[in-house]
Design a protein around this motif. Structure first.
Motif: not given
Length: 409
Positions: A178-207
């Motif tokens: 709920t605190a993640v706003d992809l619009r405020n993250l223009p670039s994550l180049q080279g980073e590794t992000v661990l997303i915990v969860g198996s619902g549709l929200t996790s999928g949208h954030l992964a994409i």
């Protein structure tokens, strides 16, 4: 409209301006147009669906999970008629509407029902029941009196895994979805992000993270489930609801709800996208896996899973961010606006959900609850768009006819 303009008692105060509140208002007016002067909606934004639109934009959700016949207007075909020349924005199966299409349609609903000025820009901070009336305290200190209240807000308390509760983390490096706003993250180049969860929200954030150049580790404590909807279509009608309503044991009903929703799930098209990204080594899917412990090393997370002594899935990886797509806590006892009512009129609570009467009213006073709080009466889809319609079927007659109202002081 200014909240300070309210000087006389209201008949109906509606707390929240999300899709369920909008559904309630349109259904109320459809049944009785003269109800227009008898209700007022309160929301901090002063506008309809603000939080809904913000969430869809923050997670870059392209289309709804619900079919096109589920929406706030009383006429089921209204959205399909509205989309007559925008059929490319309807997604198979079940004509699920694109986010922009749904937003434009809701704007049409708001204009068509003349509801633009019905939301006051005020947050209700306290709700007290006394002398057969509710006293609402607003965030500007003003008091508003209402004879009846409809609580149409969900539960905004994030659910955090035990291992994440007391962890010291730099800003932005460990946060709930709920605190993640992809619009405020223009670039994550080279980073590794661990997303915990198996619902549709996790999928949208992964994409969204992959689009920004990140490598994503997607972790589920069980397997990733593939489901078109979060509950089977049979729960939208008598096929399953008949048996649900025949069950008189509230605990059994709660178990039926949990089995129907069965935790988080991914739509078939989302799981297809994630598997394709997995083949491209942009996403790694970990099933039956949970974090056991973690530590911030100064520039990255060191994470161990619960079986790190057996296999080496995470402990060798340097992780830059952790996003928790772990849902929200559902416990009515943690809803601050209900503190006084609960003290005056204790009710049975089953797995965080209150036992309401058949009109979704808190026994003892004229307080009606919508959304997830109505699940024991409405069923597993109570929190969904169609759940709003099912709630209206019960609440609207009571608001109009004032049937069976309790008058407890």
């Amino acid at each position: 409209m200014n909240p300070l303009s309210i000087h006389k008692p209201l008949d109906i105060a509606i707390i929240g301006a999300g899709p369920q509140a909008l559904t309630l208002v349109t259904h109320l007016l459809q049944k009785k147009k003269t109800m227009r002067s008898r209700f007022q909606v309160f929301d901090p934004s002063g506008q309809w669906l603000t939080q809904w639109h913000r969430q869809f934009a923050a997670q870059e959700i392209p289309h709804l999970r619900s079919p096109a016949v589920h929406h706030p207007d009383p006429k089921p075909q209204a959205l399909l008629n509205f989309a007559d020349r925008r059929y490319l924005e309807l997604h198979n199966p079940y004509n699920r509407p694109g986010t922009s299409l749904f937003r434009d349609f809701c704007e049409r609903v708001i204009e068509g029902w003349q509801l633009r000025d019905r939301v006051l820009p005020a947050q209700v901070t306290e709700l007290i029941y006394q002398r057969r009336r509710f006293a609402l305290t607003l965030d500007n200190g003003q008091k508003v009196i209402a004879r009846r209240v409809v609580l149409a807000v969900g539960n905004a308390i994030p659910k955090l895994p035990d291992w994440a509760v007391s962890v010291d983390a730099p800003p932005g490096r460990l946060c709930h979805s709920t605190a993640v706003d992809l619009r405020n993250l223009p670039s994550l180049q080279g980073e590794t992000v661990l997303i915990v969860g198996s619902g549709l929200t996790s999928g949208h954030l992964a994409i969204g993270a992959v689009k920004r150049g990140a490598r994503v580790l997607l972790m589920a404590r069980r397997r990733f489930q593939e489901k078109i909807f979060d509950a089977a279509p049979g729960w939208l009608g008598p096929k399953y609801l008949k048996g649900f309503h025949a069950e008189t044991d509230w605990h059994q009903r709660s178990q039926m709800i949990q089995q129907a929703r069965d935790g988080g799930s991914l739509t078939p098209d989302m799981l297809t996208k994630l598997r394709r990204l997995s083949r491209e080594d942009k996403v790694t899917l970990y099933e039956h896996c949970q974090v056991k412990e973690l530590a911030w090393t100064g520039n990255a997370w060191q994470v161990h899973c619960q079986n790190y002594a057996v296999h080496d899935c995470l402990n060798h990886q340097s992780i830059d961010r952790i996003w928790l797509a772990t849902g929200n806590q559902l416990d009515v006892a943690n809803q601050p606006l209900l503190k006084d009512v609960m003290a005056r009129y204790p009710v049975e609570i089953v797995n965080g959900v209150p036992v309401l009467d058949k009109h979704l009213r808190w026994p003892g006073c004229d307080l009606f609850l919508m959304g997830p709080w109505a699940a024991l009466q409405v069923g597993p889809v109570a929190r969904n768009l169609f759940g709003g319609k099912l709630c209206c079927d019960r609440i609207v007659p009571a608001l109009i006819k004032q049937v069976g109202l309790h008058r407890c002081s």
